[in-house]
Design an enzyme around this catalytic site. Structure first.
Site, short mmCIF file in Angstrom:
data_model
loop_
_atom_site.label_atom_id
_atom_site.label_comp_id
_atom_site.label_asym_id
_atom_site.label_seq_id
_atom_site.Cartn_x
_atom_site.Cartn_y
_atom_site.Cartn_z
N HIS A 239 -7.15 -0.79 5.97
CA HIS A 239 -6.11 0.05 6.57
C HIS A 239 -5.95 1.29 5.70
O HIS A 239 -5.98 2.42 6.18
CB HIS A 239 -4.80 -0.73 6.68
CG HIS A 239 -3.61 0.13 6.96
ND1 HIS A 239 -3.53 0.95 8.07
CD2 HIS A 239 -2.46 0.31 6.28
CE1 HIS A 239 -2.36 1.60 8.04
NE2 HIS A 239 -1.70 1.24 6.97
N HIS B 75 4.71 -4.89 9.76
CA HIS B 75 5.38 -4.28 10.90
C HIS B 75 5.24 -5.20 12.10
O HIS B 75 4.31 -6.01 12.16
CB HIS B 75 4.72 -2.95 11.32
CG HIS B 75 4.75 -1.89 10.29
ND1 HIS B 75 5.87 -1.16 10.01
CD2 HIS B 75 3.78 -1.42 9.47
CE1 HIS B 75 5.59 -0.28 9.06
NE2 HIS B 75 4.34 -0.42 8.70
N ASP C 133 -0.13 -3.98 6.26
CA ASP C 133 -0.67 -3.52 7.55
C ASP C 133 -2.11 -3.96 7.74
O ASP C 133 -2.76 -3.53 8.70
CB ASP C 133 -0.59 -2.00 7.65
CG ASP C 133 0.85 -1.51 7.60
OD1 ASP C 133 1.75 -2.34 7.43
OD2 ASP C 133 1.05 -0.30 7.75
N ASP D 107 4.32 5.64 7.06
CA ASP D 107 5.31 5.64 8.16
C ASP D 107 6.75 5.45 7.70
O ASP D 107 7.66 5.45 8.51
CB ASP D 107 4.95 4.57 9.19
CG ASP D 107 4.78 3.20 8.56
OD1 ASP D 107 5.02 3.06 7.34
OD2 ASP D 107 4.41 2.28 9.28
N HIS D 108 6.95 5.23 6.42
CA HIS D 108 8.30 5.15 5.89
C HIS D 108 8.23 5.42 4.39
O HIS D 108 7.15 5.32 3.79
CB HIS D 108 8.94 3.79 6.16
CG HIS D 108 8.32 2.66 5.39
ND1 HIS D 108 7.23 1.97 5.84
CD2 HIS D 108 8.62 2.14 4.18
CE1 HIS D 108 6.89 1.05 4.95
NE2 HIS D 108 7.71 1.13 3.92
N HIS E 63 2.47 3.73 1.93
CA HIS E 63 2.79 3.76 3.36
C HIS E 63 2.79 5.18 3.91
O HIS E 63 3.16 6.13 3.21
CB HIS E 63 4.17 3.15 3.59
CG HIS E 63 4.32 1.77 3.05
ND1 HIS E 63 3.85 0.66 3.70
CD2 HIS E 63 4.89 1.31 1.90
CE1 HIS E 63 4.11 -0.42 2.98
NE2 HIS E 63 4.74 -0.05 1.87
N HIS F 11 0.86 -1.19 0.00
CA HIS F 11 0.00 0.00 0.00
C HIS F 11 0.89 1.24 0.00
O HIS F 11 2.11 1.12 0.11
CB HIS F 11 -0.95 0.01 1.20
CG HIS F 11 -0.27 0.03 2.54
ND1 HIS F 11 0.50 -1.02 3.02
CD2 HIS F 11 -0.21 0.97 3.51
CE1 HIS F 11 0.96 -0.72 4.22
NE2 HIS F 11 0.56 0.49 4.54
#
Lengths: 246, 246
Positions: free
Chosen positions: B128, B186, B145, B77-78, B75, B73
């Site tokens: 998500h 994660h 996620d 967060d990074h 992302h 997807h």
């Protein structure tokens, strides 16, 4: 004494030994939970004291009976959960003949630990420390700090010895089949697993190097003293409990 | 659209698809390198920009040819390494039909990605984010996620939706065989892998809960806005490169 094992494995094989890798971020330690899915008997390798609740929760959730707690060596960088796990589950603590005195059972080269229908073989792999052992089961080897992904443990404390480690790596671990999965005791770069063939060809410290070169490298590292060594070693000699003052 | 797959697997099976899990400590992200050991063709799932050198070194050391870069997807967060990996290897970038526009190939429910002789199936698992997909191959599912070990991704940004995620989890992922290995995007507690059966029974958020309960939990989490979202999402829409100012 260096022992070499032949561990043939059929091409087509259903693996009944389940492996669960767990990570402790503070010490970059890998803990392994292994169980025989036919009987749900389990053992844990190198558990970390601070993670004991996480690990026991996983044991309970999976419906496992913890039979053994194994340490690959007396660690200098974290405190073992072996004593707490023994108290809370009744599991037996296993260590090397040269390892922690608190162990219920001492093992050496060629000894076997039976968990359910599975047999875990003990390999002597000293050099990082003099009590370092590895565990082989079902196409996987758990190498503690003897063999890491592209590296190996330091050899400058706890009777570590570079020549001895070279022999452990080249004569014991590299005698395993190339497709044996290597599960290390630590990693600091985010690697989780390797194989014997890969480490033979690609290990930074040992691939293509002579015994003399390896010894020179290891003796020249000049690493700082581990931060936790004065706490961890005395506690690990008593299975992670508070040492009794002399 | 929710699709359900039946993926039967023989009891005795030699797995030719190799899986290497890699961890990025800063974002607690798991990246996966998969390859067919018969042809050495490889793909990578959810690579992290800061780890591109480590990952390319591993690809080279293993003698692999990187064919595809997959993101589960966009992302928050990074930053993805997909664009850099494409430039440096010629690999094709694959994303969801609702994912990053920079992808060379868009995929949806039931699409197959061939790597060597192996076939990776695309599962739609939105919730998500609206572009979340999972990848199934050879007894393993890579869930991004959508499904985490004992948890799941949040549903409060990027068109996330709790009801949609509940359906993805219960109708798509939990329709896979119980012994399917679950490789999450994660983990924050040191878990590395799980199984569909385990998550059906033990997932904290979903096991034993109704759709309404799950929605209530997810909508009540009150989580802080992800620190990197305003950097990561725009960059990930262009495969991790610097976005061009409008």
């Amino acid at each position: 004494m260096i022992a070499v094992y032949s561990v043939a494995r059929p091409l087509l094989q259903r693996r009944f030994m389940q492996i669960r890798q767990l990570f402790d971020r503070d010490s970059s330690t890998y803990t392994y939970l292994l169980w025989d899915e036919r009987t749900m008997d389990a053992l844990v390798i190198d558990p970390v004291l601070e993670q004991v609740d996480r690990d026991l929760e996983l044991v309970a959730e999976l419906g496992l009976t913890l039979r053994y707690v194994l340490d690959t060596h007396v660690h200098a960088d974290h405190v073992t959960a072996s004593g707490v796990l023994r108290e809370r589950t009744g599991a037996k603590v296993i260590a090397s003949e040269r390892g922690a005195a608190c162990a219920d059972q001492k093992v050496g080269a060629g000894d076997e630990i039976r968990v359910g229908h599975a047999v875990v073989k003990v390999l002597e792999t000293p050099g990082h420390t003099d009590d370092s052992i590895s565990f082989y089961v079902d196409g996987s080897v758990f190498t503690g700090d003897a063999l890491l992904v592209r590296g190996n443990g330091r050899t400058d404390f706890q009777n570590g010895d570079a020549a001895t480690l070279y022999d452990s790596l080249t004569r014991v671990l590299f005698a395993l089949p190339d497709d044996t999965r290597v599960w290390p005791g630590h990693d600091y770069r985010g690697h989780t697993v390797s194989s014997i063939g890969e480490e033979k060809r690609r290990n930074r410290r040992i691939a293509g190097r002579s015994r003399a070169e390896f010894i020179e490298i290891m003796n020249g590292l000049g690493l700082p003293r581990p931060k936790l060594i004065d706490v961890a070693v005395p506690r690990n000699l008593v299975c992670g409990r508070e040492p009794v003052a002399a």
